[in-house]
Design a protein around this motif. Sequence first.
Motif, short mmCIF file in Angstrom:
data_model
loop_
_atom_site.label_atom_id
_atom_site.label_comp_id
_atom_site.label_asym_id
_atom_site.label_seq_id
_atom_site.Cartn_x
_atom_site.Cartn_y
_atom_site.Cartn_z
N LEU B 298 0.85 -1.20 0.00
CA LEU B 298 0.00 0.00 0.00
C LEU B 298 0.88 1.25 0.00
O LEU B 298 0.64 2.21 -0.74
N GLY B 299 1.91 1.23 0.85
CA GLY B 299 2.81 2.38 0.93
C GLY B 299 3.59 2.59 -0.35
O GLY B 299 3.94 3.72 -0.71
N ALA B 300 3.87 1.51 -1.07
CA ALA B 300 4.71 1.60 -2.26
C ALA B 300 3.91 1.96 -3.51
O ALA B 300 4.47 2.51 -4.45
N ASN B 301 2.63 1.63 -3.53
CA ASN B 301 1.87 1.78 -4.77
C ASN B 301 0.75 2.82 -4.74
O ASN B 301 0.43 3.39 -5.78
N LEU B 302 0.15 3.03 -3.58
CA LEU B 302 -0.90 4.05 -3.53
C LEU B 302 -0.26 5.42 -3.63
O LEU B 302 0.92 5.59 -3.30
N THR B 475 10.24 0.97 5.96
CA THR B 475 10.21 -0.19 5.07
C THR B 475 9.29 0.05 3.86
O THR B 475 9.65 -0.27 2.73
N GLN B 476 8.11 0.61 4.12
CA GLN B 476 7.17 0.83 3.00
C GLN B 476 7.78 1.76 1.96
O GLN B 476 7.58 1.59 0.75
N LEU B 477 8.56 2.75 2.43
CA LEU B 477 9.17 3.68 1.48
C LEU B 477 10.34 3.06 0.75
O LEU B 477 10.60 3.39 -0.40
N VAL B 478 11.03 2.14 1.42
CA VAL B 478 12.13 1.43 0.75
C VAL B 478 11.58 0.66 -0.44
O VAL B 478 12.16 0.67 -1.53
N PHE B 479 10.43 0.02 -0.25
CA PHE B 479 9.83 -0.72 -1.36
C PHE B 479 9.39 0.24 -2.48
O PHE B 479 9.48 -0.08 -3.65
N ARG B 480 8.93 1.42 -2.09
CA ARG B 480 8.52 2.39 -3.11
C ARG B 480 9.74 2.79 -3.95
O ARG B 480 9.67 2.87 -5.18
N VAL B 481 10.86 3.03 -3.26
CA VAL B 481 12.08 3.42 -3.97
C VAL B 481 12.58 2.26 -4.84
O VAL B 481 12.99 2.45 -5.99
N MET B 482 12.52 1.05 -4.29
CA MET B 482 12.98 -0.12 -5.06
C MET B 482 12.13 -0.30 -6.31
O MET B 482 12.65 -0.62 -7.38
N ARG B 483 10.85 -0.08 -6.17
CA ARG B 483 9.94 -0.24 -7.31
C ARG B 483 10.32 0.72 -8.45
O ARG B 483 10.48 0.31 -9.60
N VAL B 484 10.53 1.98 -8.10
CA VAL B 484 10.87 2.98 -9.12
C VAL B 484 12.24 2.66 -9.72
O VAL B 484 12.46 2.76 -10.93
N PRO B 495 10.30 -5.10 -20.40
CA PRO B 495 9.15 -4.19 -20.34
C PRO B 495 8.21 -4.45 -19.17
O PRO B 495 7.62 -3.51 -18.63
N VAL B 496 8.09 -5.71 -18.74
CA VAL B 496 7.15 -5.99 -17.65
C VAL B 496 7.56 -5.29 -16.36
O VAL B 496 6.73 -5.01 -15.49
N ALA B 497 8.85 -4.95 -16.25
CA ALA B 497 9.34 -4.26 -15.05
C ALA B 497 8.79 -2.84 -14.94
O ALA B 497 8.88 -2.22 -13.89
N PHE B 502 4.17 -5.36 -10.78
CA PHE B 502 5.18 -6.40 -10.98
C PHE B 502 6.47 -6.03 -10.25
O PHE B 502 7.04 -6.86 -9.53
N SER B 503 6.94 -4.79 -10.44
CA SER B 503 8.23 -4.43 -9.86
C SER B 503 8.17 -4.42 -8.33
O SER B 503 9.14 -4.77 -7.66
N THR B 504 7.01 -4.06 -7.76
CA THR B 504 6.88 -4.11 -6.31
C THR B 504 6.92 -5.54 -5.82
O THR B 504 7.66 -5.89 -4.87
N ILE B 505 6.12 -6.39 -6.46
CA ILE B 505 6.05 -7.79 -6.00
C ILE B 505 7.39 -8.49 -6.21
O ILE B 505 7.84 -9.26 -5.35
N PHE B 506 8.04 -8.20 -7.33
CA PHE B 506 9.36 -8.80 -7.57
C PHE B 506 10.33 -8.41 -6.46
O PHE B 506 11.07 -9.25 -5.93
N SER B 507 10.32 -7.12 -6.08
CA SER B 507 11.21 -6.66 -5.00
C SER B 507 10.87 -7.39 -3.70
O SER B 507 11.75 -7.73 -2.91
N MET B 508 9.58 -7.60 -3.49
CA MET B 508 9.16 -8.26 -2.25
C MET B 508 9.57 -9.73 -2.22
O MET B 508 9.93 -10.25 -1.17
#
Lengths: 128, 639
Positions: B298-302, B475-484, B495-497, B502-508
């Motif tokens: 939620l923190g990474a994607n909303l 932690t939620q912000l770390v995932f947001r940064v990882m996603r970007v 391209p799927v990245a 996808f990029s959030t779940i892959f990081s997780m």
Amino acid sequence: MDKTVQVEIIAYAPTAFYHCTHCEIVWNQTGFSRNVRAEQLQSGLPEDLAVDYQAVSDWVRRIFSRHGQGIVVKVIDAASVEGFLKTARHRLRTFPAVIVDGRERFSGTDFAAADQAIDRRLRTPAAA
Amino acid sequence: MNTLYIVVISAITIYLAYNFYAKRIDRNVIQADAKRATPAKMYMDGVDFMPTNRNVLYGYHFKSIAAAGPIVGVITAANLWGWLPALLWLIVGVSFIGWASDYSAIMLSVRNEGNSLSAISHKLIAPRTRTILFVFIFFYLLLIAGAFVGILAAILSARPDVPFGILMLAVMGLLAGQMLYRWKMDLILVTAIVVVVTLASMILGPYGRHTDADGKLIQGPVGQIIVSVNTVFNNLTGGKPVEALSTVDPTFADPRIPAPNAEGVRPTTATFDAETGQIKTLPSYLFWALFLFVFSYLGANLPIWRFAQPVNYIGFWVTLLAIGLSAVGAVLAPLTGAVDSTGALIGQFALPAVKTLGFAAEAGKAWQPLWPMLFVTIACGAISGWHALFGSIGTARQLEYETDALPVGGGAMFTENTLALLSLVAVSIAGAGGGGGRFAAGVGKLLSAVFGTAFEPFGTALGFGAFVVIVLTVTQLVFRVMRVTLTEWVGEAVPVARNANFSTIFSMVLTLLLVLTGTWVYLWQMFGAANQLMAALSLLVVTVWLKSQKRNPAYALWPTLFMYVTTLAATAVTARNLYVTIATKPELGALPVGGAWAMIIVALLLIAAALLIGWDGYNAYQRYAKGRMEPAAGAAGAR
């Protein structure tokens, strides 16, 4: 002594999250932080509040070009501890809100009344 | 030692370091000049560049005090070596290195027109270094996320009094976002509702908890619900652990490992086999790890306003109250002679001053020598910044006067040091317990010094809540940064990245694999090493800049060298520990062994990256020392 007027603006501001200062330096140089920050700022506010914040920015730019060193401006995010304390102290109900010299309060994105208050206070002779 | 001495020692240290060292550097080396126009004045546009009062700027930094580093690192270090080494490093580190790093970073930018440091670091950071750093940063984020999710999942699964408060934090975060930004409700009212409900939910966790006639712990109504949830998930495997996920932690820091009993022996529990040393992964642990991932998702994607910002806003109030009142308790406890629920004096340290210096290595066992490991275990609080959080613009573009840089940049670092010292106090008075548990127990005792002994269990629950909030908001912000980052890094080729989900779940998924290896302290120490390497690199940029300005670079150069060498050594020791305690022991299971090898590879990559970066930095320094100002070879292409 030159007269300066303090202008505090309490508004919902877009939030960006920063890391350690030293990490930010390195990230900045790699170009790493650019998109991260841009993404955060882009989703920092709903559209209507982003428009309000843009109006605040435009107004700040205007009063700086008009009054220069005559004013000291603080922009305070309403959703922060400082914003909370200012809101409670000045009994603010809506944002953006402008407080001139800690006394006069104005709300909304029509800054005409705040402009007049700043002009009036700048014309008032400074205390020796 | 008692808590009041720590307060006095830290106050004197901060006063002396600030007034007699930091101000001297500011005056004699940097030569901050109040008359020199700052970028905020030169390029004033009311948006990015805006002269701002130094008290306001300091407030911008201080309001983001809710950083995990100064707490987690101190807890870990005090557990490993005792409170005295941690105290000394915090004091010496902040006095000679920490403030210098943050203050210099701001001044460097101010003197470079508030822009990036490209004129300097473009020469230092050549194209090769830039690419290496990009990969390095991704692993760095992965290590933070792994360390944090690991410790939080263990706490949530082991402490039935904690999860309800965190669940309510998520609910209140979503509600606050809606009420403030969409419904535009009254700020005071919304704040009162969400903060009170969150605090009450945290404090309600242990409500009604008691021991029955047989000495068995009976949870209260809220705790019982969480126990029931855990039971439902654990029944999926008949109450047995998932054997394939059994792991080990040679440092015994994993919260699922029980503290030694009076005889110094760790008992066998549902999550720990004392005979084999294996940590057993129950389905409830996986459930709480999943809960953390959902929270972070939620923190990474909303949109930021929808979840991350409101959660941080509520979290800050929770942290402020827990930490602020603990500080009051730390002062009051020795003065009033307050005692805890066992009758022990609260103000007295229960943790030994020095447990071990750890220099003697034993074959096949984890090696934790004071140097270099202490200096990467405690990063934030001694040398590191803080998680600054503010409305859009950077400090260097807002300084009204150059002379404000020290109180703003250096002052905020000293403030973070105070938070680290308070964490040390909380951990040191708690005595038994590990990780976040010791910190929470300490907070409970300090709060009971303020509100009375009966408040101790509720104070402990609040301590746990504050700890989880602090770590989780990061932690939620770390995932947001990882996603970007992932999108930017591999989005062209894969391209799927570019898909945020996808990029959030892959990081997780990558993070979960790290978490399941169970080596929490190793993860933390590798993160600390990566963080400190960036500190060294940042100081290196400052050193090169000072050299280019023909100023004495000593105050930045020596810390650069110390942090650089220490970081390399610490990463090598961590790799060695992983090798001898896990990687070469196939009997421990495929998961920990595979995870250990993966982390050894990461450690070796970090070392290789550090060596290459160091080489480039050395060459840049030499160029300036010889008076040559041309850019690094190939640097032109990096712009």
